[in-house]
Write a protein that holds these residues in place. Structure first.
Motif, mmCIF file in Angstrom:
data_model
loop_
_atom_site.group_PDB
_atom_site.id
_atom_site.type_symbol
_atom_site.label_atom_id
_atom_site.label_comp_id
_atom_site.label_asym_id
_atom_site.label_seq_id
_atom_site.Cartn_x
_atom_site.Cartn_y
_atom_site.Cartn_z
ATOM 1 N N VAL A 197 0.874 -1.169 0.000
ATOM 2 C CA VAL A 197 0.000 0.000 0.000
ATOM 3 C C VAL A 197 0.911 1.220 0.000
ATOM 4 C CG1 VAL A 197 -1.636 1.357 1.347
ATOM 5 C CG2 VAL A 197 -1.907 -1.120 1.199
ATOM 6 N N LEU A 198 0.680 2.141 -0.929
ATOM 7 C CA LEU A 198 1.471 3.359 -0.989
ATOM 8 C C LEU A 198 0.566 4.562 -0.799
ATOM 9 C CD1 LEU A 198 3.180 1.236 -2.897
ATOM 10 C CD2 LEU A 198 4.504 3.294 -3.377
ATOM 11 N N ALA A 199 1.084 5.582 -0.116
ATOM 12 C CA ALA A 199 0.277 6.758 0.207
ATOM 13 C C ALA A 199 1.084 8.026 0.010
ATOM 14 C CB ALA A 199 -0.210 6.671 1.652
ATOM 15 N N TYR A 200 0.347 9.112 -0.257
ATOM 16 C CA TYR A 200 0.965 10.437 -0.372
ATOM 17 C C TYR A 200 0.155 11.420 0.455
ATOM 18 C CZ TYR A 200 2.410 14.933 -2.311
ATOM 19 O OH TYR A 200 2.865 16.230 -2.448
ATOM 20 N N ASP A 201 0.866 12.176 1.290
ATOM 21 C CA ASP A 201 0.262 13.205 2.126
ATOM 22 C C ASP A 201 0.662 14.560 1.556
ATOM 23 O OD1 ASP A 201 -0.514 15.002 4.047
ATOM 24 O OD2 ASP A 201 0.285 13.877 5.736
ATOM 25 N N LYS A 202 -0.296 15.261 0.973
ATOM 26 C CA LYS A 202 -0.008 16.529 0.295
ATOM 27 C C LYS A 202 0.528 17.580 1.270
ATOM 28 C CE LYS A 202 -3.011 17.933 -2.760
ATOM 29 N NZ LYS A 202 -4.231 18.512 -3.373
ATOM 30 N N GLU A 203 -0.025 17.630 2.471
ATOM 31 C CA GLU A 203 0.355 18.680 3.413
ATOM 32 C C GLU A 203 1.810 18.564 3.851
ATOM 33 O OE1 GLU A 203 -2.473 18.759 6.585
ATOM 34 O OE2 GLU A 203 -3.989 19.770 5.377
ATOM 35 N N SER A 204 2.315 17.357 3.974
ATOM 36 C CA SER A 204 3.711 17.155 4.383
ATOM 37 C C SER A 204 4.621 16.822 3.212
ATOM 38 C CB SER A 204 3.803 16.032 5.415
ATOM 39 O OG SER A 204 3.413 14.790 4.835
ATOM 40 N N SER A 205 4.002 16.596 2.028
ATOM 41 C CA SER A 205 4.736 16.198 0.813
ATOM 42 C C SER A 205 5.531 14.916 1.043
ATOM 43 C CB SER A 205 5.683 17.317 0.346
ATOM 44 O OG SER A 205 4.954 18.484 0.023
ATOM 45 N N LYS A 206 4.947 13.991 1.818
ATOM 46 C CA LYS A 206 5.628 12.730 2.132
ATOM 47 C C LYS A 206 4.908 11.538 1.500
ATOM 48 C CE LYS A 206 7.654 14.218 6.526
ATOM 49 N NZ LYS A 206 7.682 14.012 8.003
ATOM 50 N N PHE A 207 5.730 10.592 1.040
ATOM 51 C CA PHE A 207 5.225 9.325 0.527
ATOM 52 C C PHE A 207 5.480 8.246 1.573
ATOM 53 C CE2 PHE A 207 6.280 11.727 -3.299
ATOM 54 C CZ PHE A 207 5.195 11.480 -4.134
ATOM 55 N N TRP A 208 4.503 7.370 1.744
ATOM 56 C CA TRP A 208 4.641 6.268 2.688
ATOM 57 C C TRP A 208 4.347 4.943 1.996
ATOM 58 C CZ3 TRP A 208 6.536 7.486 7.396
ATOM 59 C CH2 TRP A 208 6.386 8.807 7.831
#
Length: 291
Positions: A197-208
């Motif tokens: 599972v891959l995720a992107y958080d726009k507010e922190s500009s981080k990929f998990w």
């Protein structure tokens, strides 16, 4: 007066047989101390995974009246969570629902339930896909699987996809509106036995990224279960990577537990035997922050 229990408006179908949609969402979120308020989009005799046929009742014509009664009661929600839609017209109703019930602190989660393994579900058509793109724009979080992500982006589905391409898909989906984009069911091209599972958080500009060992069995409703645990975890104060880890742990452990029993897989994971997993601490956290 502050309600001691958080509320989720769950805009999903109700499948009478098989643990999917509302019959999975309600027990999972309830076990996480969250009240589920069902807003049914359709009633099916059984889930669409593994059964050759099913009866289908489209509730589009009843939804506005249903919503109007909630409006009169001045009900407040901490999360608005939509999933399977019975018709393209339902998107307009859900957009109105979001406009009516979003109190600026509500979390808007859209699981664009449209297909899996490169194919659309039988009730999904081009109109629903186009409308789903509009709904995605109004969301805070979306949780498509790889198939649904490709349809939203009008790309070809392939399992042979590397991490950089997934990150590009996450960014492209985020540019459509949502703050957090999560793509599930991503094959691991480096470790073939894993699923990610891959995720992107726009507010922190981080990929998990969080992964687990792939188990060669399919249970309907696992996408509903994953997103439900994610929502419960976030509403209970977990960070995004912890929520991703908790969701993956629940799904992977539930599949392993269910796989050990001899019963029809089309009935879904054995929630009655696995909900206690949600009360367990996270074991061996393996979420990864990507560059």
């Amino acid at each position: 007066m502050k309600n001691p229990i958080k509320k989720v408006a769950a805009i999903h179908d109700l499948s009478g047989y098989g643990r999917a949609s509302l019959t999975a969402i309600i027990p999972i979120l309830s076990s996480m101390n969250i009240q589920v308020c069902p807003f049914p989009t359709a009633i099916l005799s059984n889930n669409t995974g593994g059964f050759e046929s099913f009866s289908f009742v489209d509730l589009t014509d009843s939804m506005e009246d249903y919503m109007n009664h909630w409006t009169k009661e001045n009900i407040k929600f901490d999360c608005i969570y939509s999933g399977f839609l019975g018709s393209s017209k339902q998107v307009d109703i859900i957009l109105n629902f979001i406009e009516t019930f979003n109190n600026n602190s509500s979390m808007i989660v859209v699981d664009p339930v449209m297909g899996d393994n490169g194919k659309l579900y039988p009730t999904i058509n081009e109109d629903i896909i186009e409308k789903m793109k509009i709904l995605v724009k109004k969301s805070d979080i979306i949780t498509p699987n790889l198939t649904e992500a490709t349809y939203l982006l009008e790309k070809s589905y392939t399992k042979d996809i590397n991490e950089n391409k997934i990150k590009k898909m996450l960014l492209d989906l985020s540019n459509m509106g949502p703050k957090i984009v999560i793509i599930t069911s991503v094959p691991d091209t480096i470790i073939p036995d894993n699923i990610n599972v891959l995720a992107y958080d726009k507010e922190s500009s981080k990929f998990w990224k969080v992964g687990c060992k792939y188990i060669p069995v399919e249970f309907p409703g696992t996408g509903d279960a994953f997103t439900s645990v994610l929502i419960g975890s976030l509403l209970n104060g977990d960070s995004l990577p912890i929520a991703l880890e908790r969701s993956m742990q629940f799904i992977s452990t539930s599949i392993k537990e269910s796989y050990g029993y001899n019963y029809p897989r089309r009935e879904g994971i054995l929630l009655e035997k696995t909900l206690d997993i949600l009360k367990m601490p996270i074991m061996n956290s393996n979420y990864e922050l990507l560059e």
